[in-house]
Structure formats: C-alpha cells, structure tokens
Write a protein that holds these residues in place. Structure first.
Motif, short mmCIF file in Angstrom:
data_model
loop_
_atom_site.label_atom_id
_atom_site.label_comp_id
_atom_site.label_asym_id
_atom_site.label_seq_id
_atom_site.Cartn_x
_atom_site.Cartn_y
_atom_site.Cartn_z
N SER A 63 7.55 5.23 47.10
CA SER A 63 7.67 4.40 48.31
C SER A 63 6.71 4.87 49.41
N TRP A 64 5.84 5.78 49.08
CA TRP A 64 4.90 6.28 50.08
C TRP A 64 3.92 5.18 50.50
N SER A 65 3.48 5.29 51.74
CA SER A 65 2.50 4.31 52.21
C SER A 65 1.14 4.59 51.55
N GLU B 8 -3.93 10.31 51.39
CA GLU B 8 -4.07 11.62 52.03
C GLU B 8 -3.68 12.72 51.03
N ARG B 9 -2.56 12.49 50.33
CA ARG B 9 -2.08 13.47 49.37
C ARG B 9 -3.06 13.61 48.19
N ALA B 10 -3.61 12.47 47.76
CA ALA B 10 -4.56 12.50 46.64
C ALA B 10 -5.82 13.28 47.03
N TRP B 11 -6.31 13.07 48.25
CA TRP B 11 -7.50 13.80 48.71
C TRP B 11 -7.21 15.29 48.81
N SER C 75 -1.74 16.02 37.94
CA SER C 75 -0.42 16.54 37.55
C SER C 75 0.29 17.21 38.72
N LEU C 76 -0.49 17.68 39.72
CA LEU C 76 0.14 18.41 40.82
C LEU C 76 0.17 17.64 42.14
N VAL C 77 -0.27 16.39 42.09
CA VAL C 77 -0.38 15.63 43.34
C VAL C 77 0.99 15.45 44.00
N LEU C 78 2.06 15.39 43.19
CA LEU C 78 3.39 15.24 43.78
C LEU C 78 4.08 16.60 43.95
N ASP C 79 3.30 17.66 43.74
CA ASP C 79 3.79 19.03 43.93
C ASP C 79 5.09 19.31 43.17
N PRO C 80 5.08 19.11 41.84
CA PRO C 80 6.30 19.34 41.07
C PRO C 80 6.56 20.83 40.88
#
Lengths: 223, 384
Positions: free
Chosen positions: A113-115, A121-124, A156-161
C-alpha cells in the motif's frame, strides 16, 4: 527463529516418478545466525530454502518461523509471509530481463500500500546500498553477472526482511565478485539478519559462518 | 486503485510490444467493423423511419391472380365514406426507363390540387402545379444529359411529352426520394398510357392512428381483391431488409470474428513457459494470487478498452464524417441513382453496450483464466 520438524519433501509424490528431496529433516536456526548449507548439487539444499520461504509445501512435517507454522499457510498468507519475512536470492537471480534495474527492485513494493514516491525512494535506497544505482534505468538483460546479482540482492532486501535466503549465490560469479558477495553477507549478518546460504562453492570453506550444515541425499548433518 | 500496479501493467505490455500491437489491431478491427455496420444500419433506419412517418397510414392496391393491377378510381370515394377515414386519394405510379442513362425513374402522379400532402411539397407546388418535382438523383442524371429546366418523356405511342421541372425534394428526404419524379396524375397517366378512370393505388389518411388496423380490415372486407398495406407493414418490411443486410454484413465479417476467437482461444489455452516463470517470480517476491491477477487483468483491460474505445470512435468518424465509403453500399445498394443522403449521427448506447459485453469480457476472461491456472501452482515448481 526457524524450525523444521520431521520435514520430508517428495516431488511427484504418489507417482512412479517420485523423487525424495529431503527426508525427515530436523533443523533449528536462531535469530541473527549466519548458516551455510553445504552439499553437492541435488542434495536438497534449494528445496530446504524453498520450504523455509513457503515457495513449496513439505510432504510431511512442519516448518515454523518465529513459532508460526508457515508450511500450512494458505497461498494468500504465504505470499504475505514472504513479503514481510523473506528476502530470497535465487541461483539464476530470476530477474525480469526486459525491465530496468529500478523496475526489478520495485517489484516487491508494487502490491504494497506504499505510495509511488515512498516505493521509489526505498528502491533507490536499496540500489545505492548495493552500488547499482548508476544502472537504475538500464535493462537487466544488458547487465553483467555481478551487476545482476547486486540487483537481485537489492530486490530481495528492498522491504528489509529479517531473513535472507541465498541459493548458490556465487555460482555464476568470478572470484572477485564472489569475494564481494561474501563481504556483503558478513555486513548483513552484522546488521542482525538471519541468513541461510546454500552453496557447494569451495570459496565458502574459509567463510566465517556461525554454523555449517551439511546436506547430502536429502539428509542434514551438523558439522 | 493501485497506481504502481497500473504503471507496471503498462510496462509489462511494452515488453512484448509487437505481439500486443497485433492483438490490439485484431481487436480494434473487429470493434470498428461491427460498430460501423451497426451505426450505418441505425442511421439509415432512423432516417428512413422518420421519412416513413410522413407517409399516408394505409395504401390500397388491387390484385388479380396475385398480381398488382390498376384499381378503378371509383373506389376512392367508397373508401372515403368509411368511418374514421380522413381522406383517400388515388396515385398513378410506375417506373420510367431512361435509356440514355440506363436508369429507371420512379414516376408518381398525384392530384396536385389536394392540399396538405406535406408542407414542403405544398410550398414547391404553389408556383406551378403542372410541372414535376424530382429527387436529387434524378436531377443529377437529367443535368448530365443537359436537361436543366424540363424533361421530354416518351409516351407509349411514341410521342414526346415535355414536362417542366419546378422543384426538387428537400435533401433530408433523399434516401427515399432520390430516384422519384412527382408530377400531376394526369401527366403520369399520359406517360404510362393509363385509362382516365384508373389509379395504381389509393392512399388513405386516418384521423385516429389507433384505428389504422380496423380501417385496413374494413377496406379488405369492402374490396376482397385488394391488398391493403399499413404504414406498420412498410416499416416492418424495411426493418426486415435492414436486419437482413446487417446480418449479411456480419456474415461477411465472419473472418474477423474467426480471427478474434482464435486470439481468445490462443490466450485461453496457453500461458507460455516464460509467462509462467514470471508469475512464479512475482509470487516468490510476495505477490498474492489476487495481485498477479490484478496485474494481468489491467494489462488485458488496457488493450481491450483502448481497442474498444478507439474502434467505436473510429467507426463513428468513419460513418458520420467520412460517410462510410464502400460500406454504405451494402445497405443502400449500388445504383446510378444511388441517393447521396447524409448518414445522420445516431448513438445507440444499448448497441454499443452490446458490442462491449460481447467482446471485452470474453477477452478479459481469456487472459484471467490461464493466469489463474498458472498462479495457483507452487512458485518453486515453476522456477525449477
């Protein structure tokens, strides 16, 4: 953190083509541990990772993550579990070739649900972290093996699992790139991630892991 | 609405751009052709029925051995005496062959003194009730043969009969009046060599439209040898002709339908190995089955909705601005006197909805079903 209880996985179960990939495996991995799953090709390492990632279900036994049984999750919740808990680096990276680096890294963020702005921003941030941001708009099919791997790691780490699973991550890399990867794993380990690396690469022999587990013919042996 | 999903749907479409353009084109062509056919038919029907509204409510003809023959003029008076009949008048009409142009004119002879036939005709005839009023098609043919102000008919006895041209039918009636020549009944009788006491048929006006059927029945009882046509019969006949022509056109388009259904079937029956792998990657990255289906739905919906929208807009432009070159001939026929009528814009939402529901959901289902089949299998199995 991760627990496998009497887990067996038989492909084509109940057919003449049945293949036993894992048999009666019991395994426990603590939070923040860096574990190497060592063993030859076809020994069942990849299957073990797939079971932990809920990409497939065990024929017998249960897989628990943080005391929750993930091996019996319905498809919908298994997907949410993977999104929240698992970062998976595949042996062949499994990137979508025709998309750009940025788009590949964005993929796990699309159903959230992220904008758009927050997702980008997170991907960069992930691309910068793994030094691939200069190739953000390059199509993945035009990248070298090392660059592809960095994209796969960033994705694999973009969502910081909290859990990172890597399946033969250095199989397609030269020595220099493999060394870089080993350093990166160490760095992530220090950040507190629980990491399982399945490999039969001898370069991992001297690698400073918390534990080495030998997988052979579907059985697990503690080193 | 997840805008990221929409943006990715567009990106995924761009990846197989030529395949998707081909699918789009087949879909667009189908919508364009079907919409064009229906828009032309709807437009012609509307114009024709609007014109038919001006016709007398009942026509009475006489038959002998199933063939039409002239009626005695004395029947006009008898019919007028039926309760509810406002007026009855005889007409003399037939076809006049003009060999120089190789065409037939429809010649209609009326009693020009009778008022209130139609307001526009009263206006034309106010100046001269001895001349003829012609359709646009007739006027064009006459001008091509240097007849500007009159025309020389040749009677059955071989004599010339010079009739002045006093007016033309208004453009909005061209569909039905293009080949028509309207002149005094007496002149028509001379052209056809008909006896004075006979008419080809009798037109009847009725006070109360609800009584049309009853009065038609009374006329049949009064003259059992008559063939009585009401305006509804004529409308039904035209309706049948246009429905038949629409059907004929759709039959001609079977090829386009066939291509569309092959497309749908191809999509229904197969998701390529590469696509299956992609779905597995997405699931491995935390996409739910619903997310994957949403993406694939958006991809197909974008193709379908643009093909449909542009197909309908293209058809509208083709039919009403370009006047449907080639295609309109299927409905209006090929003839020297082919009317040069304007296709009047008609936007039948029911029709457009029918085309939408007959194509778009089918195509969407053809995408969603195999995607769903692929997304319910274990991602590991597809990635192995």
């Amino acid at each position: 953190m991760i627990e496998l209880q009497n887990v067996s996985k038989i492909y084509n179960y109940g057919t003449p083509k049945a293949v036993v990939a894992l048999e009666d495996v019991n395994l426990q991995i603590e939070k923040g541990e860096l574990v190497l799953l060592m063993g030859p090709s076809g020994s069942g390492k990849s299957t073990l990772l797939s079971l932990i990632a809920a990409l497939t279900r065990p024929t017998k036994g249960v897989v628990k993550v943080k005391n929750r049984i993930v091996s019996k999750l319905p498809d919908h919740f298994a997907a949410l579990y993977r999104r929240e808990w698992i970062g998976f680096i595949f042996q062949r990276f499994n990137l979508i070739e025709e998309l750009s680096v940025l788009e590949n890294v964005l993929l796990p963020l699309v159903p959230t649900s992220w904008s758009i702005a927050r997702s980008e921003e997170r991907a960069w941030e992930a691309m910068r972290r793994f030094a691939i941001e200069h190739k953000a708009h390059t199509q993945v099919s035009k990248l070298s093996g090392g660059e592809r791997q960095r994209v796969a790691i960033a994705r694999s780490l973009v969502l910081d699992p909290p859990i990172l699973l890597a399946d033969e991550p250095t199989a397609n890399l030269d020595s220099a790139l493999a060394e870089q990867f080993l350093q990166l794993v160490q760095k992530l380990h220090k950040q507190g991630k629980t990491i399982l690396v399945a490999t039969h690469d001898p370069r991992f022999e001297s690698f400073g892991a918390d534990r080495r587990i030998k997988v052979e013919a579907g059985h697990v042996f503690y080193a | 609405m997840n805008l990221k999903m929409l943006a990715f749907a567009v990106r995924f479409l761009q990846r197989r751009i030529w395949k998707n353009i081909a699918v789009f084109f087949v879909f667009w062509a189908l919508i364009f052709l079907v919409s064009s056919a229906f828009l032309i038919a709807a437009s012609i029907k509307k114009e024709l029925f609007a014109t038919l509204e001006e016709l007398p409510q009942i026509f009475v003809q006489r038959t002998i051995a199933g063939r039409l023959v002239p009626s005695p003029a004395s029947r006009i008076e008898k019919i007028e005496q039926i309760a509810g009949v406002e007026a009855a008048y005889g007409r003399v009409w037939g076809y006049y062959y003009f060999p120089a142009a190789g065409v037939n004119f429809s010649v209609v002879g009326l009693d020009m003194d009778m008022a209130g036939f139609t307001p526009w005709m009263d206006e034309i005839l106010a100046s001269d009730k001895e001349g003829m009023v012609v359709g646009e098609g007739v006027k064009r043919v006459l001008l091509n043969h240097y007849y500007k102000d009159y025309f020389n008919f040749i009677t059955p006895s071989g004599d010339f009969l010079k009739v002045p041209l006093v007016g033309t039918f208004p453009a909005h009636t061209e569909l039905e009046s293009s080949d028509t020549i309207l002149l005094p009944m007496q002149v028509a009788r001379t052209i056809f060599g008909m006896p004075q006491d006979q008419v080809t048929d009798i037109a009847v006006r009725v006070d109360n439209p609800k009584e049309i059927t009853t009065i038609a029945a009374k006329i049949r009882v009064l003259y059992p040898d008559s063939r009585v046509l009401t305006r509804f019969d004529i409308q039904a006949a035209y309706q049948n002709v246009f429905d038949y022509k629409s059907g004929l056109f759709l039959a001609l388009m079977l090829g386009a339908f066939f291509a569309f259904f092959i497309l749908v079937f191809e999509k229904m029956s197969s998701v390529g190995k590469e696509e299956r792998r992609e779905i597995a990657i997405l699931k491995a990255l935390g996409w739910r089955i619903g997310d994957v289906l949403r993406l694939k739905f958006l991809e197909s919906f974008l193709i379908a909705i643009f093909a449909y929208g542009l197909g309908v807009v293209g058809a509208y432009f083709f039919v009403y601005y370009l006047q449907a070159p080639l295609l309109r001939n299927i409905f209006t026929g090929f003839s020297v006197l082919k009317p040069r009528f304007e296709l009047i814009p008609v936007l039948d939402m029911g029709l457009l909805m029918s085309i939408f529901f007959a194509t778009v959901p089918l195509y969407l289902a053809a995408t969603i079903v195999p995607t769903w089949r692929s997304s319910v299998i274990d991602p590991e199995e597809a990635l192995r």
